[in-house]
Design a protein around this motif. Structure first.
Motif, PDB file in Angstrom:
ATOM      1  N   LEU A 149      33.941  37.620  32.190  1.00 12.60           N
ATOM      2  CA  LEU A 149      33.871  36.987  33.313  1.00 12.60           C
ATOM      3  C   LEU A 149      32.613  36.617  33.953  1.00 12.60           C
ATOM      4  N   THR A 150      32.359  35.385  34.455  1.00 11.52           N
ATOM      5  CA  THR A 150      31.149  34.821  34.635  1.00 11.52           C
ATOM      6  C   THR A 150      31.148  34.673  36.423  1.00 11.52           C
ATOM      7  N   GLY A 151      30.024  35.033  37.072  1.00  8.07           N
ATOM      8  CA  GLY A 151      30.049  34.843  38.487  1.00  8.07           C
ATOM      9  C   GLY A 151      30.608  36.135  39.251  1.00  8.07           C
ATOM     10  N   THR A 152      29.947  36.524  40.332  1.00 10.60           N
ATOM     11  CA  THR A 152      30.753  37.438  41.224  1.00 10.60           C
ATOM     12  C   THR A 152      31.989  37.198  41.808  1.00 10.60           C
ATOM     13  N   GLU A 153      31.961  35.845  42.386  1.00 10.23           N
ATOM     14  CA  GLU A 153      33.568  35.483  42.788  1.00 10.23           C
ATOM     15  C   GLU A 153      34.486  35.539  41.779  1.00 10.23           C
ATOM     16  N   ARG A 154      34.327  35.137  40.419  1.00  8.98           N
ATOM     17  CA  ARG A 154      35.250  35.396  39.545  1.00  8.98           C
ATOM     18  C   ARG A 154      35.713  36.704  39.240  1.00  8.98           C
ATOM     19  N   ILE A 155      34.584  37.466  39.183  1.00  8.07           N
ATOM     20  CA  ILE A 155      34.969  38.771  38.992  1.00  8.07           C
ATOM     21  C   ILE A 155      36.024  39.639  39.894  1.00  8.07           C
ATOM     22  N   ASN A 156      35.318  39.322  41.294  1.00  7.05           N
ATOM     23  CA  ASN A 156      35.976  39.966  42.237  1.00  7.05           C
ATOM     24  C   ASN A 156      37.509  39.476  42.226  1.00  7.05           C
ATOM     25  N   ARG A 157      37.541  37.994  41.983  1.00  8.54           N
ATOM     26  CA  ARG A 157      38.976  37.722  41.828  1.00  8.54           C
ATOM     27  C   ARG A 157      39.862  38.281  40.825  1.00  8.54           C
ATOM     28  N   ALA A 158      39.142  38.475  39.791  1.00 10.75           N
ATOM     29  CA  ALA A 158      39.950  39.055  38.679  1.00 10.75           C
ATOM     30  C   ALA A 158      40.359  40.595  38.981  1.00 10.75           C
ATOM     31  N   ILE A 159      39.461  41.308  39.666  1.00 13.20           N
ATOM     32  CA  ILE A 159      39.735  42.539  40.008  1.00 13.20           C
ATOM     33  C   ILE A 159      40.844  42.785  41.155  1.00 13.20           C
TER      34      ILE A 159
END
Length: 328
Positions: free
Chosen positions: A113-123
């Motif tokens: 996962l790339t980027g904090t926004e995408r990481i937070n969305r996945a979590i």
């Protein structure tokens, strides 16, 4: 006075442009230099040079301008629909290939996962399905920074939603964060089974949901993470967490005292263990989740307690004292 011009979409009319266009309609024409405040008027074709005086601009009738802009919009929509059709046709054939090879279409067991926004969305998406337990490791005091506070605010709602579904939340922190009021304050804002324990050292950040999906960092800047759904790896992480949890000292909801042996605090005990391994002050600070200045203060206190006059002597005195042989 016309409103100042601002950057906007090439097919939009800003407030400054609207003001000038209204003025042109009322006055019949405008000096060309007046439109420098809103170049979008000419770009949209709402003004054109006067036949008898190219230095002045005349307005196009609103009904004509509207028809032209709507037609341009319709052409863009038609173009997007054609693009959708092309994509559907292309990916339709690709999906048929995937259907003939079932494993090719499976959800990847490990995904970058790339980027904090995408990481937070996945979590957040994974948390939405949680029904049993959330296990996390938080190695640093990230909650104190602006970015950390924003991330904490975003996670508070999803944590409470999980608790409302009957989930349990267990979190491991390093001992250095035991006295951070913001951590206890966050727990007080949650209703449900929330537990926190601390250790001298904890692994890097971990989010483990229902023992089925885990998130771990894939870089030092927090902008890369691995989403892991491989059962063997997730189970290994869960077992590791459980073992660390049994070794950890309770902090919330009931804090257990940290014993001190002969004037050596648990934090100094952890520092002593790293000193005899030969680590630098910077490494010790990073491993224990504190800044280097705080680490050096504790090293100095440890040296004073043991009567050491030098770094080399301190290592010798630590070994001779036997403090690392005792059970904490």
């Amino acid at each position: 006075m016309s409103a100042p011009h601002r950057e906007h979409g090439k097919d939009d009319l800003c407030s400054a442009g609207t003001d000038l266009y209204e003025r042109a309609l009322r006055q019949g024409r405008l000096p060309a230099e007046d439109t420098r405040a809103a170049p979008c008027l000419v770009d949209l074709g709402l003004l054109h040079p006067a036949l008898d005086d190219p230095t002045r601009l005349e307005p196009v009738a609103p009904v004509v301008a509207l028809h032209r802009l709507l037609r341009s919009s319709e052409e863009r929509i038609a173009g997007e629909r054609q693009r959708e059709a092309r994509l559907a046709e292309t990916f339709g054939s690709l999906m048929r290939i995937a259907d003939s090879h079932p494993t090719a279409g499976d959800t990847p067991t490990i995904q970058l996962l790339t980027g904090t926004e995408r990481i937070n969305r996945a979590i957040t998406d994974a948390m939405a399905d949680a029904s049993e337990e959330l296990m996390t490791v938080q190695p640093r005091a990230g909650l104190t920074g602006e970015r950390g506070q924003a991330a904490d605010a975003a996670s508070l709602g999803r944590d409470q939603a999980a608790l409302d579904r009957g989930c349990h939340i267990r979190t491991l922190y390093p001992h250095t964060l035991r006295h951070f009021p913001i951590i206890a304050a966050r727990c007080e804002r949650l209703t449900g089974d929330v537990q926190i324990r601390t250790l001298d050292e904890v692994p890097d950040r971990l989010v483990l949901i229902d023992r089925t999906v885990a998130f771990v960092p894939a870089g030092e800047d927090g902008k890369l993470a691995l989403e892991i759904r491989h059962p063997a790896i997730v189970d290994h992480l869960a077992v590791t967490f459980d073992r660390l949890w049994r070794l950890a000292t309770p902090m919330y909801p009931v804090a257990a005292p940290q014993p001190s042996h002969n004037g050596i605090t648990p934090r100094q005990h952890a520092i002593a263990a790293l000193l005899v391994e030969g680590h630098t002050d910077a490494v010790i600070a990073d491993r224990l989740g504190m800044n280097i200045r705080t680490a050096r203060v504790h090293i100095a206190k440890l040296a004073a307690t043991l009567g050491s006059q030098s770094r080399a002597q301190l290592g010798y005195l630590i070994g001779r004292s036997g403090i690392l042989d005792r059970e904490r």
